[in-house]
Design an enzyme around this catalytic site. Structure first.
Site, PDB file in Angstrom:
ATOM      1  N   SER A   1       1.979  -7.574  -0.978  1.00  0.00           N
ATOM      2  CA  SER A   1       2.998  -8.342  -0.158  1.00  0.00           C
ATOM      3  C   SER A   1       2.847  -9.997  -0.682  1.00  0.00           C
ATOM      4  O   SER A   1       3.687 -10.649  -0.711  1.00  0.00           O
ATOM      5  CB  SER A   1       2.933  -8.309   1.150  1.00  0.00           C
ATOM      6  OG  SER A   1       1.326  -8.464   1.666  1.00  0.00           O
TER       7      SER A   1
ATOM      8  N   THR B   1       0.828  -1.119  -0.044  1.00  0.00           N
ATOM      9  CA  THR B   1      -0.144   0.107  -0.111  1.00  0.00           C
ATOM     10  C   THR B   1       0.796   1.332  -0.002  1.00  0.00           C
ATOM     11  O   THR B   1       0.584   2.295  -0.584  1.00  0.00           O
ATOM     12  CB  THR B   1      -0.971   0.054   1.214  1.00  0.00           C
ATOM     13  OG1 THR B   1      -1.794  -1.308   1.076  1.00  0.00           O
ATOM     14  CG2 THR B   1      -1.653   1.277   1.157  1.00  0.00           C
TER      15      THR B   1
ATOM     16  N   THR C   1       2.012  -4.615   4.133  1.00  0.00           N
ATOM     17  CA  THR C   1       1.621  -4.883   5.673  1.00  0.00           C
ATOM     18  C   THR C   1       1.289  -6.175   5.893  1.00  0.00           C
ATOM     19  O   THR C   1       1.270  -6.705   7.012  1.00  0.00           O
ATOM     20  CB  THR C   1       0.889  -3.957   6.341  1.00  0.00           C
ATOM     21  OG1 THR C   1      -0.261  -3.841   5.842  1.00  0.00           O
ATOM     22  CG2 THR C   1       1.702  -2.540   6.197  1.00  0.00           C
ATOM     23  N   ASP C   2       0.600  -6.774   5.021  1.00  0.00           N
ATOM     24  CA  ASP C   2      -0.236  -8.031   5.220  1.00  0.00           C
ATOM     25  C   ASP C   2       0.670  -9.047   5.583  1.00  0.00           C
ATOM     26  O   ASP C   2       0.317  -9.875   6.696  1.00  0.00           O
ATOM     27  CB  ASP C   2      -0.970  -8.518   3.989  1.00  0.00           C
ATOM     28  CG  ASP C   2      -2.311  -7.509   3.786  1.00  0.00           C
ATOM     29  OD1 ASP C   2      -2.426  -6.947   4.704  1.00  0.00           O
ATOM     30  OD2 ASP C   2      -2.689  -7.622   2.747  1.00  0.00           O
TER      31      ASP C   2
HETATM   32  N1  ASP Z   1      -2.393  -5.371   0.649  1.00  0.00           N
HETATM   33  C1  ASP Z   1      -1.413  -4.683   1.066  1.00  0.00           C
HETATM   34  C2  ASP Z   1      -0.313  -5.530   1.110  1.00  0.00           C
HETATM   35  O1  ASP Z   1       0.119  -6.203   2.013  1.00  0.00           O
HETATM   36  C3  ASP Z   1      -1.595  -4.218   2.334  1.00  0.00           C
HETATM   37  C4  ASP Z   1      -0.635  -3.201   2.850  1.00  0.00           C
HETATM   38  O2  ASP Z   1       0.294  -3.133   2.058  1.00  0.00           O
HETATM   39  O3  ASP Z   1      -0.721  -2.733   3.937  1.00  0.00           O
HETATM   40  O4  ASP Z   1       0.508  -5.717   0.109  1.00  0.00           O
END
Ligand code: ASP
Length: 440
Positions: free
Chosen positions: A172, A135, A205-206
């Protein structure tokens, strides 16, 4: 002599050796008036008597040149500056104008100042940002590159010389285990530069907690590797990416961060990779630490660590990427009420080389799971018992119920999977597997 003077100004009598008003005017125009001592019109109009010649011999050099010139018949005084430099005297303003700030001095100073502005300060630490998507890079229309992430982050310049590269630009979960190995190798390569203070990895973040733990176990450097991301997209008013990058760079250059392995920096908190986990899908304060708080903080006042990193990591890690070409399949199965064991057996039949059970409480598993775990152990597939509960650790009582089970301690099931994959990839078996779960 009279003829000579007539040639200068034939109409005037008595002859004028220097036509005072005109000469002064021309001297003023050429900025040389100050060298010519003031004499009245009558003084210059006097004929050159013999006695005067003696006087002129003792006249000031400037005056003498003027006289000599007029005697030769010139109408304009010669350029006095060309006479002899030592005959010149300067007033204070002239000294300032002609000696202290000649044009070339000003040019040199300007060049010096200009190049000093361009030259990077020698003492500035060097940091490399490696972007892997998420993100933090996910703008409405496209995904930002590493250099673009740097460009949108204000306040980096006084901290470090930040360079950037783009490893990946997807979510991710688009990263494969092969990508993880490649990324860890790249970070190791970057840190091999003697002047590289640290590396910042940005990503989704995932699964950020898994990636951070993998990097913690495989990057054998005393210099910091800092992982960060964002909950809000770039370019929006509430975007948290730039602030997280700024804090991550701050930690990467902090001497206090060395020998702490890979750290996760989010919303001003610094977490150790072993215990960090995502605790919110929406809040910018999206990360917490399993069973404990953050190890430190980063804000405008600096970076402060409140405790040491407990686990084995970094230079003390035994996991050598040179000996790990690929990671084996290891699956995580969740314990819940009346959970069947056939998911565990299915995983093994589909190629899982290890299994982690995210058990209930301090290691309790369902009846069906227990039978499947025995099957796995008979097949030589190691089974690690972790807990789905955030606090506390797996009890040895639960592990000893089935001989051969490995306790993950307080390591989360997701982190236990990463450690088991690495241990298996490096050829560790039996007691060594139990050992790594105690040491890391
Ligand atoms: N869907 C995103 C990821 O992990 C979420 C994020 O980056 O916060 O790529």
């Amino acid at each position: 002599m009279t003829r000579l003077l007539r040639r200068v100004r034939p109409a005037a009598w008595p002859p004028q050796f220097v036509q005072a008003p005109e000469t002064r005017a021309s001297l003023r125009r050429s900025h040389r008036w100050s060298y010519v001592p003031y004499r009245s019109r009558a003084y210059y109009a006097r004929p050159l008597a013999r006695r005067h010649r003696i006087h002129h011999r003792h006249a000031r050099r400037a005056h003498a040149v003027l006289w000599a010139h007029t005697e030769r018949g010139g109408t304009q005084p010669e350029r006095l500056a060309g006479a002899r430099a030592q005959d010149r005297t300067f007033g204070s303003s002239e000294l300032t104008a002609r000696v202290l700030f000649p044009a070339r001095v000003i040019v040199c100073l300007t060049l010096l100042l200009a190049t000093a502005g361009l030259r990077p300060a020698a003492a500035q630490p060097r940091v490399r940002l490696i972007a892997t998507g998420g993100t933090i890079a996910n703008q409405a229309t496209r995904r930002l590159t590493g250099p673009e992430l740097i460009a949108q982050t204000a306040g980096l310049t006084p901290l470090a010389r930040v360079e950037a590269e783009t490893f990946a630009r997807g979510p991710s979960l688009a990263l494969t285990l092969a990508d993880w190995i490649q990324l860890a190798r790249r970070v190791t390569e970057v840190l091999a530069s003697a002047d590289m203070a640290g590396v910042v990895v940005t990503g989704g973040t995932d699964t950020l907690e898994e990636l951070a733990w993998f990097l913690d176990l495989t990057i054998r450097s005393d210099r910091p590797v800092v992982v960060t991301g964002a909950i809000r997209r770039p370019g929006t008013v509430e975007s948290d990416g730039p602030q997280n990058i700024l804090r991550a760079v701050q930690v990467a250059v902090s001497p206090a961060a060395s020998n702490r392995g890979t750290l996760v920096v989010f919303n001003g908190s610094v977490f150790e990779a072993r215990d960090v986990e995502k605790v919110s899908t929406a809040s910018p304060d999206a990360f917490g630490s399993r069973g404990s708080g953050p190890v430190g903080r980063a804000d405008e006042d600096g970076v402060v660590f409140s405790r040491d990193i407990r686990s084995r990591h970094g230079v003390r890690s035994e996991f050598d990427l040179a000996r790990i070409p690929a990671l084996p399949r290891v699956d995580v199965l969740l314990t819940y009420q009346d959970a069947p064991g056939d998911l565990i057996t299915a995983a093994i039949r589909n190629g899982a080389r290890g299994v982690v059970v995210a058990s209930a409480g301090a290691g309790a598993i369902a009846e069906g799971e227990a039978r499947a775990v025995e099957y796995a152990l008979v097949k030589g597939v190691p089974v690690v018992l972790a807990s789905r509960v955030e606090g506390g650790s797996v009890s040895t009582d639960e592990v000893t119920v089935i001989k051969g089970l490995i306790a993950a301690g307080d390591l989360s099931p997701i982190k236990a999977r990463v450690l088991l994959m690495l241990a298996l990839a490096q050829g560790l078996r039996g007691p060594d597997l139990e050992r790594v779960f105690r040491e890391y």
